[in-house]
Design a protein around this motif. Sequence first.
Motif, mmCIF file in Angstrom:
data_model
loop_
_atom_site.group_PDB
_atom_site.id
_atom_site.type_symbol
_atom_site.label_atom_id
_atom_site.label_comp_id
_atom_site.label_asym_id
_atom_site.label_seq_id
_atom_site.Cartn_x
_atom_site.Cartn_y
_atom_site.Cartn_z
ATOM 1 N N GLN A 63 0.812 -1.223 0.000
ATOM 2 C CA GLN A 63 0.000 0.000 0.000
ATOM 3 C C GLN A 63 0.845 1.271 0.000
ATOM 4 O O GLN A 63 0.520 2.242 -0.691
ATOM 5 N N TRP A 66 2.055 2.169 -3.413
ATOM 6 C CA TRP A 66 0.924 2.584 -4.245
ATOM 7 C C TRP A 66 0.479 3.999 -3.885
ATOM 8 O O TRP A 66 0.257 4.838 -4.765
ATOM 9 N N ARG A 74 -2.101 6.823 -10.405
ATOM 10 C CA ARG A 74 -3.256 6.120 -9.830
ATOM 11 C C ARG A 74 -4.521 6.413 -10.632
ATOM 12 O O ARG A 74 -5.329 5.522 -10.908
ATOM 13 N N THR A 150 -5.135 -0.407 4.390
ATOM 14 C CA THR A 150 -5.804 -1.497 3.681
ATOM 15 C C THR A 150 -7.284 -1.489 4.031
ATOM 16 O O THR A 150 -7.651 -1.444 5.209
ATOM 17 N N LEU A 172 -8.995 2.360 -3.875
ATOM 18 C CA LEU A 172 -7.736 2.296 -4.621
ATOM 19 C C LEU A 172 -7.295 3.684 -5.076
ATOM 20 O O LEU A 172 -6.117 4.051 -4.957
ATOM 21 N N ASN A 176 -5.228 3.476 -1.125
ATOM 22 C CA ASN A 176 -5.307 2.310 -0.261
ATOM 23 C C ASN A 176 -5.080 1.026 -1.048
ATOM 24 O O ASN A 176 -5.253 0.985 -2.265
ATOM 25 N N SER A 177 -4.742 -0.032 -0.354
ATOM 26 C CA SER A 177 -4.844 -1.375 -0.906
ATOM 27 C C SER A 177 -6.170 -1.970 -0.460
ATOM 28 O O SER A 177 -6.824 -1.462 0.458
ATOM 29 N N VAL A 178 -6.600 -3.052 -1.114
ATOM 30 C CA VAL A 178 -7.929 -3.608 -0.858
ATOM 31 C C VAL A 178 -7.862 -5.125 -0.805
ATOM 32 O O VAL A 178 -7.204 -5.762 -1.645
ATOM 33 N N PHE A 198 -8.506 -5.066 -13.142
ATOM 34 C CA PHE A 198 -7.431 -4.257 -12.555
ATOM 35 C C PHE A 198 -6.059 -4.839 -12.876
ATOM 36 O O PHE A 198 -5.076 -4.090 -13.003
ATOM 37 N N LEU A 203 -2.702 -2.294 -12.335
ATOM 38 C CA LEU A 203 -2.587 -2.140 -10.885
ATOM 39 C C LEU A 203 -1.432 -3.002 -10.390
ATOM 40 O O LEU A 203 -1.345 -4.190 -10.737
ATOM 41 N N VAL A 207 -1.730 -5.001 -4.471
ATOM 42 C CA VAL A 207 -2.593 -3.898 -4.050
ATOM 43 C C VAL A 207 -4.048 -4.331 -3.947
ATOM 44 O O VAL A 207 -4.809 -3.786 -3.146
ATOM 45 N N LEU A 208 -4.452 -5.318 -4.740
ATOM 46 C CA LEU A 208 -5.814 -5.859 -4.677
ATOM 47 C C LEU A 208 -5.741 -7.366 -4.544
ATOM 48 O O LEU A 208 -5.015 -8.031 -5.295
#
Length: 490
Positions: A63, A66, A74, A150, A172, A176-178, A198, A203, A207-208
């Motif tokens: 995160q 990112w 982004r 996150t 995102l 943030n990361s998810v 993504f 991405l 991150v996801l």
Amino acid sequence: MTLTRTDLLEPTTWAGKIFRDGWRDAAVTAPVIEPATGAELGRLGIAQVDDLTAATRSAAASQRDWAARPFHERAAVLRRAGDLFQQYASDVQHWLIRETGSVPAKAAVETDAAAQECFEASALASTPMGVLLPTEYDRLSMTRRVPVGTVGVIAPFNFPLILSIRSVAPALALGNSVVLKPDSRTAVSGGVALARIFEAAGLPDGVLHVLPGGADIGEALVTDPLVPVISFTGSTAVGRRVGELAARHLKRAHLELGGNSALIVLADADLEAAVGLGAWGSFLHSGQICMATGRHLVQESLVDDYIALLAAKADALPVGDPATEQVALGPIIDAGQRDKIHQLVTSTVDAGATLAAGGSYRELFYRPTVLAGVSATMPAYAQEVFGPVAPVLSFRTVDDAVRLAADDQYALSLGIVTADAARGLALADRIPTGIVHINDQTVGDEAVAPFGGFAASGTGSRFGGGAANIEAFTETRWITMQHRPAAYPF
């Protein structure tokens, strides 16, 4: 990543896998079942608790990089994701139709909304994230919005794509990361589709993460110390549990929960228009919508004609397999949900209501149902049905309508049909709900608008719109700065 139009959701990519730092084999798999036919469409990887723990560690580690990327990078990822949702709309719609029982028009609404959510979220990356504050000292004082870290997203089965992307995309975009837990019944269109989009949009890895699973995964996500914010959409009963767990672990939970929304039809309303609104509000996607019109409150001078016209419309609506037939209603998601709907209908009839239309089913196909002679204590009126059921109750005065509409544990959406829009707005001011539609039914959502309800419907507008998303997925930090170190008496 280069994709062709037919390989976005090709099962060889995701079958038996989960999306955790890329696609990896899952220890446990489960069938993807088409509710209209019972056919197995593929096998889905099901996450285990150790997968969740590894995912949150990876997400937390990824995160910061990112968030540190220039805002335009982004934003570009979010714009590419929106473009890809448009480019691959037919691929995603295919799965929405087969996996969730969506009719094609509803599936198209989801893919269009997913693209719009990404486009709107892309603008968040360049939104001013601070405020200069007055101060009595010789220094600069300001607030800055910073990513929470996150975000854990738990999404339901009914609109799986929209109800995932509306949290994933803004989280995102804001750095943030998810970690996303889609409902395992609809995890291709509500999870795999996002992972693939993504991934193709560029991405960065980690991150996801997309982890379908059961209640154990949801609980592990809510309690994980590396996940400070939870975005949950689902039933009020489960939402209460999520809120309790989150509070115990001192984290924020944004809860979008159930509803039993009222449509008020005043005596001056256009009757045919009102019936059309009521049918759409109750029968769209077989009523499996939190905003569905669960209570039809009709002024007594119109109620008999309203019931007759609504019942006739319900009887005329075709119900069947949306993948092979032109239908208005597809299947209920599974037998458990169907049986709950039917029990509420039959117990309401047993309590004295009249079945004006529907009340029957074949396999998972439930006929659109109209209940007349309903009182406020009958089950299908007093409870959220989450099925294609329209209970109709008459009222005499506007004060009666206010009392009936407000006398409910839920406070999500409200529709008012009247020839006098200003009168409708004044009436709405007397009924607490998070959403109001004058001269429209209760179901509606836009990427640019805040969304949420009060009371048992959730914790307010925490989804959609720039300000709501910023409030949901960032923290406020106070910062001061001065030319030289401050001096103190000791």
